[in-house]
Design an enzyme around this catalytic site. Structure first.
Site, PDB file in Angstrom:
ATOM      1  N   LYS A  22      -2.476 -29.205 -32.513  1.00  0.00           N
ATOM      2  CA  LYS A  22      -3.185 -28.476 -33.472  1.00  0.00           C
ATOM      3  C   LYS A  22      -4.376 -29.205 -34.288  1.00  0.00           C
ATOM      4  CE  LYS A  22      -1.457 -23.616 -33.277  1.00  0.00           C
ATOM      5  NZ  LYS A  22      -0.902 -22.165 -33.830  1.00  0.00           N
ATOM      6  N   ARG A  60       6.437 -22.978 -28.925  1.00  0.00           N
ATOM      7  CA  ARG A  60       5.272 -22.571 -28.370  1.00  0.00           C
ATOM      8  C   ARG A  60       4.336 -23.988 -28.002  1.00  0.00           C
ATOM      9  NH1 ARG A  60      -0.635 -21.050 -28.930  1.00  0.00           N
ATOM     10  NH2 ARG A  60      -0.774 -18.720 -27.008  1.00  0.00           N
TER      11      ARG A  60
END
Length: 299
Positions: free
Chosen positions: A234, A268
């Site tokens: 991210k 995840r």
């Protein structure tokens, strides 16, 4: 828990999700990401074609993923809307084919009740909702089908632009939101042992917010439900390390290790094999599992 690391008190830590059972007091589940979208932030559409999406899912399971998360609509606001029918067409065929090939947990990444219902009918075990069950009807679908849910924090939800998100105290506000949405889920008839929470790193949050959530993650895991974190590649990792999208693996692994030590139990991720190796090592160090190939003749 072995060692000196604190462990969150987890509601129903031993859980059956689909065909697999997990003990979240001493186990971390690895969730692989499969986006059947043309615009996902990391894979940039590489798994948009049906065969490629199925191949990516089965490869992830072969690399050790316990779980596959299949999505047909990205969170980003920088995309055109798609119809419910199109989203179903993207996810349901992948779910059906992956279900036929593996006993791994399958979740659908959606905030729409019609898509969730079709996905469960195709074989999904979990509804992963980055909108926090705010869309009318989705909690009822989960309750009626018996699917588990991931309740995620975001301010705007998928496809909605939030300019310059601000918080007085991001961790406290995220925790309060998750408690409120869990109460909503319970009232809608979703069983406590079916609920998982996710603080939503980078979802309507800047780098400082996501770093603070990671630093104080034990305040989220203390809510009591198994905590999922979606940190993989991210922007907060990229901005922290000044790394482009394709060079964030080490930062992702480091952030995931911190998250596990602070109580996260589901990760995840994009890079399954590297994550599995790092997390199996953590589990062994903490005394949750033994070495896979110990040598007893050390003399």
């Amino acid at each position: 828990m072995s060692g000196d690391m604190p462990s969150p008190e987890i509601i129903a830590p031993v859980r059956r999700l689909g065909r697999r059972e997990f003990d979240f007091e001493r186990q971390v589940a690895i969730m692989a990401i499969v986006n059947r979208t043309p615009n996902s932030f990391h894979d940039q559409g590489r798994t948009f074609e049906l065969d490629q999406a199925v191949a990516a899912a089965t490869k992830a399971v072969s690399e050790g993923a316990d779980w596959v998360d299949i999505g047909g609509f990205a969170f980003s606001a920088a995309q055109a809307p798609i119809s419910v029918a199109e989203e179903i067409d993207r996810v349901a065929p992948v779910i059906a084919r992956v279900r036929a090939a593996t006993d791994a947990v399958i979740s659908v990444d959606t905030h729409r009740p019609e898509v969730a219902e079709a996905a469960v009918a195709a074989g999904a075990d979990v509804i992963n909702d980055t909108n926090g069950l705010r869309e009318p009807g989705i909690a009822e679908v989960a309750a009626a089908t018996g699917a588990a849910v991931v309740v995620t924090h975001s301010l705007g939800g998928p496809g909605r632009r939030v300019l310059r998100p601000s918080y007085a105290d991001v961790v406290t506000e995220v925790a309060d939101y998750l408690r409120e949405r869990v109460a909503y889920a319970l009232k809608a008839g979703i069983a406590p042992e079916k609920i998982i929470i996710d603080p939503g790193h980078d979802l309507n949050k800047n780098t400082f917010h996501s770093l603070e959530l990671t630093r104080r993650l034990e305040e989220i895991t203390a809510i009591g439900y198994p905590t999922l974190v979606a940190l993989s590649n991210k922007d907060f990792i990229g901005e922290t390390l000044d790394r482009p999208q394709g060079e964030r693996k080490e930062g992702t692994i480091a952030a995931n290790v911190v998250a596990v030590l602070k109580g996260a139990r589901i990760l995840r991720v994009h890079d399954v094999a590297a994550t599995v190796a790092s997390i199996r090592m953590i589990e062994a160090v903490l005394g949750w599992r033994g070495p896979l190939a110990p040598r007893h003749n050390l003399a």
